[in-house]
Design a protein around this motif. Structure first.
Motif, PDB file in Angstrom:
ATOM      1  N   ARG A  83      63.373  48.056  -0.047  1.00 45.75           N
ATOM      2  CA  ARG A  83      62.219  47.929   0.749  1.00 45.75           C
ATOM      3  C   ARG A  83      62.575  47.599   2.252  1.00 45.75           C
ATOM      4  O   ARG A  83      62.020  47.996   3.033  1.00 45.75           O
ATOM      5  CB  ARG A  83      61.376  46.628   0.319  1.00 45.75           C
ATOM      6  CG  ARG A  83      60.906  46.831  -0.825  1.00 45.75           C
ATOM      7  CD  ARG A  83      59.816  45.646  -1.473  1.00 45.75           C
ATOM      8  NE  ARG A  83      58.726  45.412  -0.961  1.00 45.75           N
ATOM      9  CZ  ARG A  83      57.730  45.913  -1.469  1.00 45.75           C
ATOM     10  NH1 ARG A  83      57.579  46.798  -2.483  1.00 45.75           N
ATOM     11  NH2 ARG A  83      56.696  45.466  -0.661  1.00 45.75           N
ATOM     12  N   ASP A  84      63.592  47.026   2.288  1.00 52.38           N
ATOM     13  CA  ASP A  84      64.063  46.690   3.860  1.00 52.38           C
ATOM     14  C   ASP A  84      64.754  48.023   4.422  1.00 52.38           C
ATOM     15  O   ASP A  84      64.429  48.332   5.598  1.00 52.38           O
ATOM     16  CB  ASP A  84      65.178  45.610   3.839  1.00 52.38           C
ATOM     17  CG  ASP A  84      64.914  44.522   3.567  1.00 52.38           C
ATOM     18  OD1 ASP A  84      63.738  44.112   3.699  1.00 52.38           O
ATOM     19  OD2 ASP A  84      65.718  43.510   2.984  1.00 52.38           O
ATOM     20  N   ALA A  85      65.409  48.924   3.314  1.00 47.97           N
ATOM     21  CA  ALA A  85      65.914  50.365   3.913  1.00 47.97           C
ATOM     22  C   ALA A  85      64.606  51.009   4.268  1.00 47.97           C
ATOM     23  O   ALA A  85      64.793  52.030   5.171  1.00 47.97           O
ATOM     24  CB  ALA A  85      66.464  50.720   2.908  1.00 47.97           C
ATOM     25  N   LEU A  86      63.576  50.893   3.718  1.00 49.84           N
ATOM     26  CA  LEU A  86      62.123  51.802   3.850  1.00 49.84           C
ATOM     27  C   LEU A  86      61.730  51.277   5.161  1.00 49.84           C
ATOM     28  O   LEU A  86      61.465  52.385   5.999  1.00 49.84           O
ATOM     29  CB  LEU A  86      61.345  51.681   2.768  1.00 49.84           C
ATOM     30  CG  LEU A  86      60.140  52.480   2.963  1.00 49.84           C
ATOM     31  CD1 LEU A  86      60.428  54.112   3.176  1.00 49.84           C
ATOM     32  CD2 LEU A  86      59.231  52.253   1.718  1.00 49.84           C
ATOM     33  N   ARG A  87      61.829  50.202   5.434  1.00 50.33           N
ATOM     34  CA  ARG A  87      61.128  49.811   6.749  1.00 50.33           C
ATOM     35  C   ARG A  87      62.141  50.175   7.938  1.00 50.33           C
ATOM     36  O   ARG A  87      61.701  50.622   9.015  1.00 50.33           O
ATOM     37  CB  ARG A  87      61.040  48.169   6.845  1.00 50.33           C
ATOM     38  CG  ARG A  87      60.085  47.497   6.116  1.00 50.33           C
ATOM     39  CD  ARG A  87      59.826  45.988   6.349  1.00 50.33           C
ATOM     40  NE  ARG A  87      58.968  45.547   5.268  1.00 50.33           N
ATOM     41  CZ  ARG A  87      59.534  45.106   4.300  1.00 50.33           C
ATOM     42  NH1 ARG A  87      60.661  44.838   4.042  1.00 50.33           N
ATOM     43  NH2 ARG A  87      58.768  44.642   3.331  1.00 50.33           N
ATOM     44  N   GLN A  88      63.358  50.023   7.650  1.00 49.29           N
ATOM     45  CA  GLN A  88      64.434  50.624   8.768  1.00 49.29           C
ATOM     46  C   GLN A  88      64.333  52.007   8.687  1.00 49.29           C
ATOM     47  O   GLN A  88      64.079  52.592  10.164  1.00 49.29           O
ATOM     48  CB  GLN A  88      65.552  50.320   8.029  1.00 49.29           C
ATOM     49  CG  GLN A  88      66.875  50.925   8.930  1.00 49.29           C
ATOM     50  CD  GLN A  88      67.014  50.170  10.494  1.00 49.29           C
ATOM     51  OE1 GLN A  88      66.538  48.982  10.526  1.00 49.29           O
ATOM     52  NE2 GLN A  88      67.301  51.091  11.544  1.00 49.29           N
ATOM     53  N   ALA A  89      64.157  52.892   7.939  1.00 49.20           N
ATOM     54  CA  ALA A  89      63.914  54.350   7.935  1.00 49.20           C
ATOM     55  C   ALA A  89      62.462  54.723   8.634  1.00 49.20           C
ATOM     56  O   ALA A  89      62.532  55.571   9.354  1.00 49.20           O
ATOM     57  CB  ALA A  89      63.960  55.038   6.524  1.00 49.20           C
TER      58      ALA A  89
END
Ligand code: FE2
Ligand code: FE2
Length: 338
Positions: free
Chosen positions: A263-269
């Motif tokens: 989920r953190d990676a999705l926010r970053q992407a």
């Protein structure tokens, strides 16, 4: 074959031949001043045409006016080398009537660029399949991944066929040395970093890029006048739309299994979406936007508009995935009563 010899003859007769001939006249000691003058004119003209063709090849091979699933190796998008031969073509023949040798050269290069990208999408899906297998993905995802790779085989064959017909050169896919080097890289084992990379790749290269490729092909088809070009772009549009959906399915899988790091990676992407550049088609002397549009290639402004639309649609759908579910809302209310 008439068109083949026509395009090749155009390039040779207007480019390298006068260039070499002119240089010969210029450096020869037996040349009269008039012959030297003629040599200078020939060398200048031949050099200009040779340079123009070289520039066209460079611009089209380094631009990004049409994209699907990108083959990323060591952080860079890769395509196979150009080669002449058999193996990557089908029986499609676009209408060549009324096209000048230069127009055919331009269209040939444009389709050859697309062929390279489509061809690279085949190993890109193979790579994705290996990663998904290593991460324990369900069979439906692997099945869709392999079906998408087969779609890309058809796209690449068709694009090479179009490039061959326009250019008159028997283009095919060459070697892809960077792929061999990447084969020794380890597969994901389910670390936080692995899930983060899968999320980022799915959002940017799957959901966004394949969604954009679908929209660009659909819009290109609506403007193309040649039925073969139209049919080709419509098939690509439909298939790329399905590949974008596969990107969303992979994202769902990663969010389900990857937990918080996914989920953190999705926010970053998501924060990277705006930095994605609109696909670029350089202005080419001798062909205007109306000509390119009639042949299925969109003007720069339209490519920018479609990119913005796709970014907004991708952002809205991805943000919905990050929104807490109703049960999470209830839990959060119970934990923090007001
Ligand atoms: Fe494709
Ligand atoms: Fe695709």
């Amino acid at each position: 074959m008439e068109s083949a010899s026509g395009v090749l003859l155009f390039i040779l007769v207007c480019g390298p031949i006068p260039l070499v001939w002119g240089l010969k006249l210029l450096v020869s000691r037996s040349s009269s001043p008039l012959a030297r003058f003629a040599g200078a004119i020939l060398a200048l003209g031949g050099g200009a045409v040779t340079g123009l063709v070289a520039w066209l090849i460079h611009e089209l091979t380094t631009s990004s006016f049409s994209k699907g699933r990108v083959l990323r190796l060591q952080g860079r998008a890769r395509v196979a080398r150009r080669a002449l031969g058999q193996g990557w073509t089908d029986d499609a023949v676009p209408d060549l009537s009324g096209l000048s040798a230069w127009q055919r050269t331009v269209l040939g290069e444009a389709w050859l660029y697309s062929a390279g990208m489509e061809h690279a999408s085949v190993p890109a899906f193979s790579k994705l399949s290996l990663k998904l297998s290593a991460l324990g993905a369900p069979s439906a995802l692997l099945e869709d991944c392999h079906l998408a790779a087969l779609d890309e085989v058809r796209h690449a064959r068709r694009c090479f066929a179009m490039a061959r017909a326009y250019s008159g050169m028997p283009w095919t896919a060459g070697t892809l040395p960077a792929l061999a080097q990447a084969a020794s890289q380890p597969l994901p084992t389910g670390t936080e970093n692995d899930w983060a990379r899968l999320v980022r790749g799915s959002l940017l290269d799957g959901c966004l890029s394949e969604g954009l490729a679908s929209r660009v092909a659909e819009e290109g088809a609506s403007r193309a006048t040649d039925p073969v070009v139209r049919e080709t772009l419509l098939v690509i549009a439909e298939d790329e739309g399905r590949h974008a959906e596969l990107g969303w399915d992979v994202l769902d899988f990663a969010l389900e299994r990857g937990g918080r790091s996914a989920r953190d990676a999705l926010r970053q992407a998501l924060s990277e979406l705006d930095s994605r550049q609109a696909p670029a088609m350089p202005p080419i002397p001798g062909v205007d936007e109306a000509f390119l549009a009639r042949n299925g290639l969109l003007p720069q402004a339209e490519l920018g508009r479609l990119m913005r639309l796709c970014i907004e649609a991708t952002r809205a759908r991805a943000e919905a995935l990050l929104a807490p579910s109703p049960s999470e809302h209830r839990l959060s209310f119970q934990q923090h009563p007001v």
